[in-house]
Design a protein around this motif. Structure first.
Motif, mmCIF file in Angstrom:
data_model
loop_
_atom_site.group_PDB
_atom_site.id
_atom_site.type_symbol
_atom_site.label_atom_id
_atom_site.label_comp_id
_atom_site.label_asym_id
_atom_site.label_seq_id
_atom_site.Cartn_x
_atom_site.Cartn_y
_atom_site.Cartn_z
ATOM 1 N N VAL A 82 6.209 -0.695 -8.193
ATOM 2 C CA VAL A 82 4.790 -0.511 -8.506
ATOM 3 C C VAL A 82 4.013 -0.900 -7.257
ATOM 4 O O VAL A 82 4.400 -1.828 -6.539
ATOM 5 C CB VAL A 82 4.342 -1.363 -9.718
ATOM 6 C CG1 VAL A 82 5.055 -0.924 -10.975
ATOM 7 C CG2 VAL A 82 4.567 -2.847 -9.472
ATOM 8 N N VAL A 83 2.931 -0.184 -6.966
ATOM 9 C CA VAL A 83 2.221 -0.402 -5.708
ATOM 10 C C VAL A 83 0.984 -1.273 -5.915
ATOM 11 O O VAL A 83 0.390 -1.297 -6.996
ATOM 12 C CB VAL A 83 1.825 0.929 -5.048
ATOM 13 C CG1 VAL A 83 3.064 1.709 -4.647
ATOM 14 C CG2 VAL A 83 0.931 1.759 -5.964
ATOM 15 N N THR A 84 0.606 -1.980 -4.838
ATOM 16 C CA THR A 84 -0.568 -2.857 -4.827
ATOM 17 C C THR A 84 -1.234 -2.737 -3.458
ATOM 18 O O THR A 84 -0.801 -1.948 -2.611
ATOM 19 C CB THR A 84 -0.169 -4.325 -5.052
ATOM 20 O OG1 THR A 84 0.537 -4.795 -3.886
ATOM 21 C CG2 THR A 84 0.722 -4.489 -6.278
ATOM 22 N N ASP A 85 -2.240 -3.595 -3.224
ATOM 23 C CA ASP A 85 -2.892 -3.620 -1.915
ATOM 24 C C ASP A 85 -2.444 -4.826 -1.078
ATOM 25 O O ASP A 85 -3.098 -5.183 -0.106
ATOM 26 C CB ASP A 85 -4.417 -3.623 -2.072
ATOM 27 C CG ASP A 85 -4.939 -4.917 -2.709
ATOM 28 O OD1 ASP A 85 -4.118 -5.773 -3.113
ATOM 29 O OD2 ASP A 85 -6.169 -5.076 -2.798
ATOM 30 N N TYR A 86 -1.347 -5.464 -1.465
ATOM 31 C CA TYR A 86 -0.800 -6.645 -0.784
ATOM 32 C C TYR A 86 -1.525 -7.946 -1.141
ATOM 33 O O TYR A 86 -1.125 -9.010 -0.673
ATOM 34 C CB TYR A 86 -0.825 -6.501 0.744
ATOM 35 C CG TYR A 86 0.275 -5.670 1.329
ATOM 36 C CD1 TYR A 86 1.599 -6.083 1.277
ATOM 37 C CD2 TYR A 86 -0.013 -4.466 1.965
ATOM 38 C CE1 TYR A 86 2.601 -5.322 1.825
ATOM 39 C CE2 TYR A 86 0.982 -3.699 2.528
ATOM 40 C CZ TYR A 86 2.296 -4.129 2.454
ATOM 41 O OH TYR A 86 3.293 -3.366 3.003
ATOM 42 N N ALA B 91 -1.727 -9.386 -10.945
ATOM 43 C CA ALA B 91 -1.996 -8.418 -12.007
ATOM 44 C C ALA B 91 -0.762 -7.570 -12.301
ATOM 45 O O ALA B 91 -0.430 -7.308 -13.470
ATOM 46 C CB ALA B 91 -3.177 -7.528 -11.620
ATOM 47 N N ALA B 92 -0.070 -7.140 -11.248
ATOM 48 C CA ALA B 92 1.143 -6.334 -11.445
ATOM 49 C C ALA B 92 2.222 -7.151 -12.140
ATOM 50 O O ALA B 92 2.936 -6.642 -13.027
ATOM 51 C CB ALA B 92 1.646 -5.815 -10.098
ATOM 52 N N LEU C 124 0.826 -1.202 0.000
ATOM 53 C CA LEU C 124 0.000 0.000 0.000
ATOM 54 C C LEU C 124 0.865 1.259 0.000
ATOM 55 O O LEU C 124 1.771 1.390 0.828
ATOM 56 C CB LEU C 124 -0.916 -0.012 1.220
ATOM 57 C CG LEU C 124 -2.018 -1.089 1.185
ATOM 58 C CD1 LEU C 124 -2.582 -1.318 2.574
ATOM 59 C CD2 LEU C 124 -3.114 -0.705 0.213
ATOM 60 N N PRO C 125 0.593 2.213 -0.886
ATOM 61 C CA PRO C 125 1.496 3.354 -1.069
ATOM 62 C C PRO C 125 1.541 4.334 0.095
ATOM 63 O O PRO C 125 2.512 5.055 0.258
ATOM 64 C CB PRO C 125 0.955 4.026 -2.338
ATOM 65 C CG PRO C 125 -0.474 3.607 -2.426
ATOM 66 C CD PRO C 125 -0.519 2.216 -1.853
ATOM 67 N N GLY C 126 0.505 4.394 0.944
ATOM 68 C CA GLY C 126 0.507 5.362 2.033
ATOM 69 C C GLY C 126 1.237 4.910 3.277
ATOM 70 O O GLY C 126 1.390 5.688 4.224
#
Length: 376
Positions: free
Chosen positions: A254-258, A265-266, A224-226
Motif C-alpha cells: 500500500v502506498v503513502t507519502d513517507y 493511517a495505513a 510515493l507511488p511514482g
C-alpha cells in the motif's frame, strides 16, 4: 561593512600589474612561477574569492553543484535518509572545495524549471538528481541542456514511444556487493551517470527473514507511488512472494507519502481487516515507528502478534521499544559515491553506473515467529 578585496588590491600589495594578477589567479600563462605563487599568497592573505557571475561570463566553472528535492515539505524534517545522504555528499564536495546549492520544490515541473534557470545563469557545473521516477522527464532535459548529472538511484524508463525496457531480474538472486563500476548501457537515451542500490536484493532479504519465521500475510507500507525505487520494491515483493507460493491476497503493498501520519493511517487500516497481516514492512524508519505505536495503541503486541521491519535503519529504530529489525546501509557512503561520480563526470569521465554497498538486514526485537494459530 568591510569592502571585498579586488584584483586591484592584490596587484597593489604584490607589486604587479592587474593583468598579471588575472593571469595568475586564472591559471593562464604569462607570469613566472614565483610571481604566480606570490600573487596567490597575497590573494589568500586578503581573503579574495572569485566572483561567480564574472566566472560564468568568462566560461569558467562556477565551483558549485546543485541538488533539488521535489518532496512534500512536511516529510523532510523527520526522515533521516536525506540528512545522511547530504552529509556524505558534502564530505566529498567540501574536500574538493566545491559548493552545494540545495533547493526544495513542490514537484518535478518546478524542479525542471530550477535546472533551466541554474544552467542559464551558470549557477552550477552539474547536478545530483534524486528520486528517479517512472517515465522521468529530467534525464532527457538534462541531456538537452548539456548539464552534467548523476542520478542517485536507478532511473526509470524515459517517457514517450522510445522507452527502453528494463532487463528482467532473477528474483531468486542476490547481487554481490561492491562490483567495479560498469559503463552505462548504450541503449540509454541520456548521457547521465547513476549510482544505485540493490532494492530487489534488499527486499529478498526481508522476505527470506519473514518467510523463514513463518509469516504468510505480509503488507509492505510503501512510499510515493511514482518513484522508481518504490515501484522496484513493490515489484520485487510480488516476485519474491510468488517464488514462495504467496499471491497478492497474502502479500501486497500500500502506498503513502513517507510521512508518519500516513504510515500510521495505513497501519491502522490494514490491522482492522478481517485477516490482518502478521508482518509489516515499512519503507522508512519514521513510518515503522509510527506503525509500532499504532499496534501498541490497538493492543497488538510486537512481535508476539505482529512483526515489524523498517527499510532504513536509524537511531529511531534502535531506541524504540521494541527495537526494530531494519535494513542497514551506509547512506552517507551512498552520498559520497554520488558526489565522487559527479566530480568524475565534471573532470571528463564517461557516463557509467555504479553500485552502492549491499544493504544487510539486522534482526532485532520487532520480528519473531508468526503467531501459531493464524489462517494461511
Amino acid at each position: 561593512m568591510a569592502r571585498r578585496p579586488t584584483i586591484k588590491d592584490i596587484a597593489r600589495r604584490a607589486g604587479v600589474s592587474e593583468s598579471a594578477v588575472s593571469f595568475a589567479l586564472n591559471g593562464r600563462p604569462g607570469v613566472s612561477q614565483d610571481t604566480r605563487a606570490r600573487i596567490r599568497r597575497v590573494a589568500e592573505e586578503l581573503g579574495w574569492q572569485a566572483n561567480s557571475a564574472a566566472r560564468a561570463l568568462s566560461g569558467e566553472r562556477s565551483g558549485a553543484v546543485g541538488l533539488v528535492l521535489a518532496r512534500p515539505a512536511h516529510t523532510l524534517g523527520v526522515e533521516s535518509f536525506f540528512l545522511q545522504l547530504v552529509s556524505g555528499i558534502q564530505e566529498v564536495l567540501s574536500a574538493a572545495r566545491t559548493a552545494l546549492l540545495f533547493q526544495v520544490v513542490e514537484d518535478v515541473d518546478a524542479e525542471c524549471a530550477v535546472y533551466r534557470r541554474w544552467w542559464a545563469e551558470r549557477r552550477v557545473d552539474g547536478v545530483l538528481v534524486v528520486d528517479p521516477r517512472t517515465g522521468d522527464p529530467r534525464p532527457a532535459l538534462l541531456a538537452e541542456l548539456g548539464l552534467p548529472a548523476v542520478t542517485i538511484g536507478e532511473p526509470g524508463p524515459p517517457p514517450g514511444p522510445a522507452t527502453v525496457p528494463a532487463p528482467a531480474a532473477d528474483p531468486g538472486s542476490l547481487r554481490a556487493p561492491g562490483p567495479p563500476p560498469t559503463p552505462a548501457p548504450a541503449s540509454l537515451l541520456w548521457p547521465v551517470s547513476a549510482v544505485r542500490a540493490d532494492d530487489a536484493g534488499a527486499m529478498a532479504q526481508v522476505l527470506d527473514h519473514l518467510h523463514g519465521l513463518g509469516h504468510r500475510r505480509i503488507v509492505h507500507i510503501a512510499g510515493l507511488p511514482g518513484l522508481a525505487h518504490t515501484v522496484r520494491r513493490m515489484e520485487s515483493l510480488r516476485s519474491e512472494a510468488a517464488r514462495r507460493g504467496l499471491g497478492p491476497d497474502h502479500v501486497r503493498s500500500v502506498v503513502t507519502d513517507y510521512s508518519d501520519a500516513q504510515g500510521a493511517a495505513a497501519t491502522r487500516r490494514v490491522l482492522a481487516e478481517p485477516q490482518p497481516p502478521t508482518a509489516l514492512v515499512f519503507d522508512n524508519d519514521v513510518m515503522a515507528v509510527a506503525g509500532s505505536a499504532v499496534a501498541a495503541e490497538l493492543g497488538i503486541p510486537v512481535p508476539d502478534l505482529l512483526s515489524i521491519v523498517a527499510w532504513d535503519d536509524s537511531a529511531l529504530c534502535r531506541v524504540t521499544h521494541p527495537r526494530l529489525t531494519a535494513l542497514v546501509r551506509d547512506t552517507a557512503g551512498f552520498g559520497r559515491l554520488a558526489a565522487e561520480e559527479l566530480l568524475s563526470v565534471l573532470a571528463g569521465g564517461p557516463p557509467r553506473v555504479r553500485e552502492s554497498e549491499q544493504p544487510r538486514l539486522e534482526p532485532r526485537d520487532s520480528t519473531a515467529p508468526a503467531p501459531a494459530h493464524t489462517d494461511s
